[in-house]
Scaffold this motif. Sequence first.
Motif, mmCIF file in Angstrom:
data_model
loop_
_atom_site.group_PDB
_atom_site.id
_atom_site.type_symbol
_atom_site.label_atom_id
_atom_site.label_comp_id
_atom_site.label_asym_id
_atom_site.label_seq_id
_atom_site.Cartn_x
_atom_site.Cartn_y
_atom_site.Cartn_z
ATOM 1 N N ASP A 251 0.860 -1.182 0.000
ATOM 2 C CA ASP A 251 0.000 0.000 0.000
ATOM 3 C C ASP A 251 0.896 1.230 0.000
ATOM 4 N N SER B 93 -0.259 4.313 -0.531
ATOM 5 C CA SER B 93 -1.055 5.510 -0.295
ATOM 6 C C SER B 93 -0.677 6.146 1.036
ATOM 7 N N ALA B 94 -1.198 7.340 1.249
ATOM 8 C CA ALA B 94 -0.912 8.052 2.493
ATOM 9 C C ALA B 94 -1.514 7.350 3.701
ATOM 10 N N SER B 95 -2.516 6.486 3.469
ATOM 11 C CA SER B 95 -3.161 5.790 4.578
ATOM 12 C C SER B 95 -2.486 4.475 4.923
ATOM 13 N N VAL C 220 0.013 1.738 6.462
ATOM 14 C CA VAL C 220 0.628 1.625 7.790
ATOM 15 C C VAL C 220 2.080 1.184 7.615
ATOM 16 N N ARG D 256 5.096 -0.138 3.579
ATOM 17 C CA ARG D 256 3.723 0.221 3.940
ATOM 18 C C ARG D 256 2.775 -0.879 3.512
ATOM 19 N N PRO E 170 -1.623 -2.024 3.821
ATOM 20 C CA PRO E 170 -2.938 -1.405 4.021
ATOM 21 C C PRO E 170 -3.470 -1.576 5.435
ATOM 22 N N ALA E 171 -4.158 -0.543 5.888
ATOM 23 C CA ALA E 171 -4.760 -0.570 7.217
ATOM 24 C C ALA E 171 -6.101 -1.300 7.228
ATOM 25 N N ALA F 222 -5.342 3.965 16.062
ATOM 26 C CA ALA F 222 -4.142 3.973 15.214
ATOM 27 C C ALA F 222 -3.073 3.047 15.780
ATOM 28 N N THR G 74 -4.141 -0.520 15.162
ATOM 29 C CA THR G 74 -3.986 -0.831 13.744
ATOM 30 C C THR G 74 -2.531 -1.103 13.405
#
Length: 303
Positions: free
Chosen positions: A197, A199-201, A203, A213, A215-216, A259, A262
Motif C-alpha cells: 500500500d 497511499s498516504a493511509s 501503515v 507500507r 494497508p490498514a 491507530a 492498527t
Amino acid sequence: MSVQERLTDALYGAGWATVRKLPEPVAVRLGRSIADLAWKRRGKGVLRLESNYARVVPGAGPERLAELSRAGMRSYLRYWMESFRLPAWSRERIAGCVDVKDIHRLTDGMAAGKGVVLALPHLANWDLAGAWVTTGLGIPFTTVAERLKPETLYDRFVAYREGLGMEVLPHSGGSAFGTLARRLRDGGLVCLVADRDLSASGVEVDFFGETARMPAGPALLAQQTGALLLPATLWYDDSPVMRGRVHPPVGIPESGTRAEKTSVMTQALADAFATGIAEHPEDWHMLQRLWLKDLDPAREATA
C-alpha cells in the motif's frame, strides 16, 4: 482510450479466449517459455524482483538472485496461465488442486458467525485460492479490485472473478469499506491481498528489516466489526496442487488508540506474510517497488 491501453486490453482478452483452449501441457510450456524470455531480457520487472528478493534472502549473491528471479518469473507465469484457464476448470478440478493447512481456522471462524477477514500477500495464485474457497468449501466472499486502465480491462477482471463466485468491489470511490463491514457484520467472509500500500493511509511496518507500507483495511475492519483476522500464505511445489496455510489469528490489542491498535495488528500481518515469503520466495510475485527506500522521493511526496 490510448493505443497502448487498447493493446493491453486486447492481449488480456486474447489470453482468456485462447490460452484456456490449449491442451494443458502446451499451456504449461508456453507459460514457461514466456517466463524464460522475460527473464533473459532483464527488464525493469525482473530487476525489481531480484532487488526485492535480496531483502528476503539476505546474503544471496548474484547467481542465487538470478536463480530466484528465473523461478519467480516461472511462478508468475504459472499464475497467469492458471488464471486464463481457471474459468474453464470443473468444480471437481478446482476442489482438488488446492491443499491448505489449518483450514479449520477459517471454517471455525465462519461457524462462529462473527465474520472473517482473510489477508494474503501476492504469493502463488490468490485467484485460484479464492475459487477453491467458493467452490471447494462453498463459502462466498467479498473482495476489492484496483481500478485498472483501460476501464474495459478492469471490467474483464471483475467479470472473471465474479464468474469464480466472488463479489468484487472497486477499490476507489470510498464505499468499499462500508460494504465490507456490512458483509462481516452479517457473518460473511472478506478476502484482501494486503502486502503493498503506497497511499498516504498505508501503515508503516518492519518487513525483512526495512520499512514498508501495508494497508490498514484488514486491521480496521476487524476492530470495527469484531471479525476474526486471519493471515494466509500460499506456495507452489513440484506437483499440480497449490499449497497453503492459514496462520493463527491476529488479535485486537486490549489497549491503545485505534491507530496504535492498527499498527500492531498490521505488523502482525506483515510478520506472518514474511514467514511464508521467506519459506517460498520464488512464489512472491512482487515486481514493483515496495520498501520506502526504493520509492522515488517526488512520487512519495505526492502520495
